[in-house]
Write a protein that holds these residues in place. Structure first.
Motif, PDB file in Angstrom:
ATOM      1  N   PRO A 136       7.188  -1.243  -4.292  1.00 14.82           N
ATOM      2  CA  PRO A 136       6.544  -1.808  -3.098  1.00 14.82           C
ATOM      3  C   PRO A 136       6.832  -3.304  -2.978  1.00 14.82           C
ATOM      4  N   ILE A 137       6.760  -3.808  -1.764  1.00 16.61           N
ATOM      5  CA  ILE A 137       6.976  -5.232  -1.494  1.00 16.61           C
ATOM      6  C   ILE A 137       5.771  -5.792  -0.754  1.00 16.61           C
ATOM      7  N   ALA A 138       5.595  -7.106  -0.834  1.00 13.24           N
ATOM      8  CA  ALA A 138       4.452  -7.764  -0.190  1.00 13.24           C
ATOM      9  C   ALA A 138       4.753  -9.254  -0.091  1.00 13.24           C
ATOM     10  N   PRO A 139       3.965  -9.982   0.686  1.00 12.54           N
ATOM     11  CA  PRO A 139       4.175 -11.432   0.750  1.00 12.54           C
ATOM     12  C   PRO A 139       3.940 -12.108  -0.591  1.00 12.54           C
ATOM     13  N   ASP A 174      -5.419  -2.821  -5.422  1.00 12.10           N
ATOM     14  CA  ASP A 174      -6.471  -2.704  -6.431  1.00 12.10           C
ATOM     15  C   ASP A 174      -5.814  -2.225  -7.713  1.00 12.10           C
ATOM     16  N   GLU A 175      -6.625  -1.960  -8.735  1.00 13.99           N
ATOM     17  CA  GLU A 175      -6.064  -1.612 -10.049  1.00 13.99           C
ATOM     18  C   GLU A 175      -5.332  -0.282 -10.060  1.00 13.99           C
ATOM     19  N   SER A 176      -5.555   0.560  -9.055  1.00 22.53           N
ATOM     20  CA  SER A 176      -4.866   1.854  -9.015  1.00 22.53           C
ATOM     21  C   SER A 176      -3.496   1.763  -8.345  1.00 22.53           C
ATOM     22  N   TYR A 177      -3.191   0.619  -7.722  1.00 21.48           N
ATOM     23  CA  TYR A 177      -1.907   0.410  -7.063  1.00 21.48           C
ATOM     24  C   TYR A 177      -0.994  -0.431  -7.956  1.00 21.48           C
ATOM     25  N   ARG A 178       0.308  -0.275  -7.754  1.00 22.80           N
ATOM     26  CA  ARG A 178       1.275  -1.087  -8.493  1.00 22.80           C
ATOM     27  C   ARG A 178       1.308  -2.517  -7.952  1.00 22.80           C
ATOM     28  N   VAL A 179       1.677  -3.439  -8.799  1.00 22.49           N
ATOM     29  CA  VAL A 179       1.868  -4.819  -8.361  1.00 22.49           C
ATOM     30  C   VAL A 179       3.175  -4.877  -7.579  1.00 22.49           C
ATOM     31  N   PRO A 180       3.134  -5.345  -6.336  1.00 22.04           N
ATOM     32  CA  PRO A 180       4.349  -5.360  -5.518  1.00 22.04           C
ATOM     33  C   PRO A 180       5.261  -6.530  -5.870  1.00 22.04           C
ATOM     34  N   LYS A 181       6.502  -6.373  -5.493  1.00 23.45           N
ATOM     35  CA  LYS A 181       7.460  -7.474  -5.609  1.00 23.45           C
ATOM     36  C   LYS A 181       7.184  -8.489  -4.498  1.00 23.45           C
ATOM     37  N   GLU A 182       7.119  -9.778  -4.833  1.00 23.89           N
ATOM     38  CA  GLU A 182       6.983 -10.802  -3.803  1.00 23.89           C
ATOM     39  C   GLU A 182       8.287 -10.907  -3.025  1.00 23.89           C
ATOM     40  N   MET A 183       8.185 -10.844  -1.716  1.00 27.10           N
ATOM     41  CA  MET A 183       9.377 -10.803  -0.880  1.00 27.10           C
ATOM     42  C   MET A 183      10.118 -12.133  -0.862  1.00 27.10           C
ATOM     43  N   LYS A 204       0.802  -1.218   0.000  1.00 33.03           N
ATOM     44  CA  LYS A 204       0.000   0.000   0.000  1.00 33.03           C
ATOM     45  C   LYS A 204       0.839   1.274   0.000  1.00 33.03           C
ATOM     46  N   SER A 205       2.148   1.137  -0.219  1.00 40.28           N
ATOM     47  CA  SER A 205       2.974   2.330  -0.381  1.00 40.28           C
ATOM     48  C   SER A 205       2.640   2.989  -1.712  1.00 40.28           C
ATOM     49  N   ILE A 206       2.482   4.312  -1.688  1.00 39.19           N
ATOM     50  CA  ILE A 206       2.174   5.048  -2.919  1.00 39.19           C
ATOM     51  C   ILE A 206       3.337   5.943  -3.340  1.00 39.19           C
TER      52      ILE A 206
END
Length: 340
Positions: free
Chosen positions: A115-118, A124-133, A107-109
């Motif tokens: 951004p990173i995530a599990p 949602d579609e307005s956010y970037r796809v994060p890198k899987e950690m 959810k970092s903008i």
């Protein structure tokens, strides 16, 4: 006596009343995450207003851990000076302080940071796809929480709060809606809680045993397949075994969901957690009335009550609450002539 204005103690944290200021992002730091006059005035004003515990807003343990580029940071030693000013000012006006250690995850903008995530799933579609950690990323972030706690101690905060709510990184690991990992950090609830548990252990390596550690959780995700109160209770039990001293109960924001919002809408979750575990519970959710705050404490539905937006509107809410509940409290001597 109004129980809302009774003292409460968690380890060596001694509060003069049960009123807590919830952490609320001010989006007012410089681009490097340093505190400034806005933060000093904002927090000191609430201390003057009589709040027992002020929890400073979500503070990024990494540069990429901020929600926005104007969030406070605690990822480098240059942040300590400004944070210490906040803690010292609040204490000088009678409030104890905690700081919320956070990581925004997916959810970092901040557009110049990946951004990173599990898992590689966008909010949602307005956010970037994060890198899987990777496992290395996980170790790096765990150490960032540890170093953030060390800096919080140097800054003089009385407690720290680990931010495991509202769809940010720890919550992303906890929730089956956004954690699709196949390794030991995904799958069953014990695995999804592993990241949180390892953060708690790392924080405890640098945080004194006599000082309190809080955990903020989203008790309900309001979505099919997500966490519900029974799952949250299991997470709280795991965290309590690791030494979490209190749980701050919020809800939502993991995924988009329809939420029936009303004054006190989260109190039932706090109440259920309080019945299930033997650690203090901080309850809240659009509380504005002194009578409602008192009812929560009197009926043992929570040990402390947090207020958020009401304290943005009314920094001196505790002074009015004391009057309405028939309680005599000490005013700042400069305001004696304005007593209700």
């Amino acid at each position: 006596m109004a129980k809302l204005f009774s003292e409460f103690k968690i380890k060596n944290l001694k509060l003069k009343n049960r009123i807590v200021m919830a952490p609320m992002c001010m989006n007012s730091s410089d681009e490097e995450g340093h505190a400034n006059n806005w933060h000093f005035i904002h927090y000191a004003a609430r201390a003057i207003g009589g709040i027992g515990l002020i929890i400073v807003e979500a503070t990024g343990v990494e540069d990429r851990g901020r929600i926005s580029s104007r969030d406070l940071g605690i990822w480098k030693d240059s942040h300590i000076e400004g944070l210490k000013e906040i803690a010292d000012l609040c204490r000088s006006y009678g409030a104890q302080t905690a700081i919320q250690l956070g990581h925004a995850g997916r959810k970092s903008i901040i557009d110049y940071i990946e951004p990173i995530a599990p898992s590689s799933l966008a909010f949602d579609e307005s956010y970037r796809v994060p890198k899987e950690m990777t496992k290395e990323d996980i170790k790096t972030v765990i150490n960032a929480f540890k170093e953030g706690a060390r800096r919080a101690l140097e800054a003089g905060f009385d407690a720290v709060e680990i931010h495991g709510a509202h769809g940010y990184l720890i919550n992303e690991f906890l929730s089956p809606l956004c954690n699709k990992r196949k390794d030991e950090y995904g799958g069953c609830i014990e695995n999804r809680a592993r990241f949180l548990i390892e953060i708690i252990r790392a924080v405890k390596e640098v945080w004194p045993e006599d000082k309190a550690i809080f955990l903020r959780l989203s008790a309900e995700e309001y979505a099919e397949g997500g966490h519900h109160i029974e799952d949250t209770i299991e997470v709280v039990k795991l965290a309590a075994k690791e030494g979490i001293d209190a749980v701050n109960v919020s809800s939502g924001a993991v995924v988009h969901a329809k939420i029936n919002v009303f004054s006190g809408y989260q109190i039932s979750y706090a109440e259920k957690i309080k019945e299930a575990v033997d650690i203090p519970v901080i309850a809240g959710g659009l509380i504005s009335s002194p009578e409602m705050a008192e009812e929560i404490i009197q009926n043992n539905r929570g040990d402390l009550v947090f207020l958020g937006r009401q304290l943005l509107r009314e920094p001196y809410w505790p002074l009015r609450a004391a009057k309405e509940l028939g309680e005599e409290i000490e005013y700042p001597h400069q305001y004696d002539r304005a007593k209700y």
